[in-house]
Write an enzyme that holds these catalytic residues in place. Structure first.
Site, PDB file in Angstrom:
ATOM      1  N   SER A   4      24.375  -3.064 -33.109  1.00  0.00           N
ATOM      2  CA  SER A   4      25.580  -2.581 -33.786  1.00  0.00           C
ATOM      3  C   SER A   4      25.778  -3.254 -35.139  1.00  0.00           C
ATOM      4  O   SER A   4      26.570  -2.787 -35.949  1.00  0.00           O
ATOM      5  CB  SER A   4      26.799  -2.879 -32.912  1.00  0.00           C
ATOM      6  OG  SER A   4      26.857  -4.276 -32.658  1.00  0.00           O
ATOM      7  N   TYR A  41      30.133  -2.293 -30.584  1.00  0.00           N
ATOM      8  CA  TYR A  41      29.754  -1.469 -29.429  1.00  0.00           C
ATOM      9  C   TYR A  41      30.496  -1.923 -28.159  1.00  0.00           C
ATOM     10  O   TYR A  41      30.695  -1.149 -27.232  1.00  0.00           O
ATOM     11  CB  TYR A  41      28.255  -1.610 -29.144  1.00  0.00           C
ATOM     12  CG  TYR A  41      27.305  -0.771 -29.986  1.00  0.00           C
ATOM     13  CD1 TYR A  41      27.738   0.119 -30.947  1.00  0.00           C
ATOM     14  CD2 TYR A  41      25.920  -0.891 -29.770  1.00  0.00           C
ATOM     15  CE1 TYR A  41      26.832   0.872 -31.690  1.00  0.00           C
ATOM     16  CE2 TYR A  41      25.009  -0.137 -30.506  1.00  0.00           C
ATOM     17  CZ  TYR A  41      25.470   0.741 -31.467  1.00  0.00           C
ATOM     18  OH  TYR A  41      24.570   1.483 -32.189  1.00  0.00           O
ATOM     19  N   CYS A  76      20.174  -5.388 -28.329  1.00  0.00           N
ATOM     20  CA  CYS A  76      21.608  -5.364 -28.048  1.00  0.00           C
ATOM     21  C   CYS A  76      21.776  -5.207 -26.542  1.00  0.00           C
ATOM     22  O   CYS A  76      21.270  -4.243 -25.959  1.00  0.00           O
ATOM     23  CB  CYS A  76      22.224  -4.178 -28.781  1.00  0.00           C
ATOM     24  SG  CYS A  76      23.944  -3.879 -28.361  1.00  0.00           S
ATOM     25  N   ASN A  77      22.475  -6.141 -25.932  1.00  0.00           N
ATOM     26  CA  ASN A  77      22.693  -6.058 -24.482  1.00  0.00           C
ATOM     27  C   ASN A  77      23.563  -4.858 -24.119  1.00  0.00           C
ATOM     28  O   ASN A  77      23.339  -4.203 -23.109  1.00  0.00           O
ATOM     29  CB  ASN A  77      23.374  -7.335 -23.987  1.00  0.00           C
ATOM     30  CG  ASN A  77      22.459  -8.529 -24.029  1.00  0.00           C
ATOM     31  OD1 ASN A  77      21.832  -8.877 -23.038  1.00  0.00           O
ATOM     32  ND2 ASN A  77      22.357  -9.173 -25.174  1.00  0.00           N
ATOM     33  N   CYS A  98      24.920 -11.592 -25.378  1.00  0.00           N
ATOM     34  CA  CYS A  98      25.110 -10.651 -26.490  1.00  0.00           C
ATOM     35  C   CYS A  98      24.339 -11.244 -27.654  1.00  0.00           C
ATOM     36  O   CYS A  98      24.427 -12.449 -27.913  1.00  0.00           O
ATOM     37  CB  CYS A  98      26.597 -10.540 -26.818  1.00  0.00           C
ATOM     38  SG  CYS A  98      26.964  -9.762 -28.418  1.00  0.00           S
TER      39      CYS A  98
HETATM   40  N1  DGL Z   1      25.112  -7.411 -30.152  1.00  0.00           N
HETATM   41  C1  DGL Z   1      25.582  -6.574 -29.130  1.00  0.00           C
HETATM   42  C2  DGL Z   1      25.119  -7.053 -27.745  1.00  0.00           C
HETATM   43  O1  DGL Z   1      24.091  -7.692 -27.626  1.00  0.00           O
HETATM   44  C3  DGL Z   1      27.003  -6.095 -29.095  1.00  0.00           C
HETATM   45  C4  DGL Z   1      28.011  -6.524 -30.087  1.00  0.00           C
HETATM   46  C5  DGL Z   1      29.090  -5.465 -30.236  1.00  0.00           C
HETATM   47  O2  DGL Z   1      28.855  -4.569 -31.038  1.00  0.00           O
HETATM   48  O3  DGL Z   1      30.107  -5.527 -29.535  1.00  0.00           O
HETATM   49  O4  DGL Z   1      25.742  -6.770 -26.768  1.00  0.00           O
END
Ligand code: DGL
Length: 260
Positions: free
Chosen positions: A11, A42, A73-74, A183
């Site tokens: 994101s 996200y 991205c998780n 994250c």
């Molecule tokens: N970097 C993203 C993850 O690993 C999410 C961050 C977001 O957009 O809330 O979950």
């Protein structure tokens, strides 16, 4: 195929923590990083919306002939990984919070999982808990607002430290000796977390994700030649100048950017 780029998306800046590991191991590869900043964050969005974005981003990356896509991205992995694998012929490497290494190494088997609500609510994470979380005390801590701090480049402000204490002190005070960074944005908070909770172990899976990426490339015999010249292309759905400024704060050299 070996000369084709590796695609990554997130994101925003979070997936750069994975890109950093990949570039460190294989500076000779070409990378395309898609930052979906127009849709950031996200974390609290409904899964179907993130799935739709993940599909659109994948289609865009395939136009650039990527040989593999890292869902860096998780939250997007939770919402879309299985469907992406089913829908597209390219190999995907996804992410799930590092519960397995955390439980295996936590001396008290008492761990906190710091991740977005989307990740913690996803089936992928729940399966991981069922498989590896037995006999451990596991606390899920939704990282409300944390990715936003990172996205703003606020990595060491008083407000950030206050938020970290609010979110994590209850778990640490009750004996959690390990915090899982679930994250990709949170990898950039390691210095702040270490300062705030000295002695607590942090589990970050970016290195493991990079290793897995090269394993998959090896399985497809798709590594770039050792003497190839690496490159980084950026695609930003939102304000690309703001994103480049973030790159600088996070220690990336925007001079490596080439048009996508
Ligand atoms: N970097 C993203 C993850 O690993 C999410 C961050 C977001 O957009 O809330 O979950």
């Amino acid at each position: 195929m070996d000369a084709c780029p590796i695609g990554l998306f997130d994101s925003g800046v979070g997936g750069l923590s994975i890109l950093r590991e990949l570039q460190h191991c294989a500076p000779n590869e070409r990378y395309i990083y898609f930052a979906d900043t127009l849709w950031f964050p996200y974390g609290g969005r409904p899964a179907p919306e993130i799935r739709k974005r993940s599909f659109a981003i994948t289609r865009r990356m395939l136009e650039s002939d990527v040989k593999l896509i890292v869902v860096a991205c998780n939250t997007a992995s939770a919402a879309a990984l299985a469907d992406l694998r089913e829908a597209f012929p390219v190999p995907f490497v996804g992410m799930v919070p590092g519960l397995k290494p955390a439980v295996a190494t936590s001396p008290s088997r008492n761990v906190a999982i710091l991740a977005t609500p989307g990740t913690l609510g996803g089936e992928l994470y729940h399966r991981t808990v069922q498989e590896f979380g037995r006999d451990a005390r596991i606390r899920e801590v939704p990282g409300h607002g944390l990715a936003e701090f990172v996205e703003r480049g606020e990595l060491d402000t008083a407000a950030l430290h206050e938020r970290l204490r609010q979110l994590l002190s209850p778990a640490v005070n009750e004996g959690a000796d390990t915090i899982v960074l679930g994250c990709t944005h949170y990898s950039f908070l390691v210095p702040a977390l270490t300062g705030e909770f000295p002695g607590v172990r942090l589990v970050d899976t970016s290195e493991a994700v990079a290793r897995r990426t090269f394993q998959v490339l090896d399985e497809h015999d798709a590594r770039a030649p050792a003497d190839a010249t690496g490159a980084l292309s950026l695609i930003v759905s939102g304000d690309s100048q703001a994103f480049r400024n973030h790159l600088q704060v996070l220690g990336f050299d925007p001079a490596t950017e080439v048009p996508a």
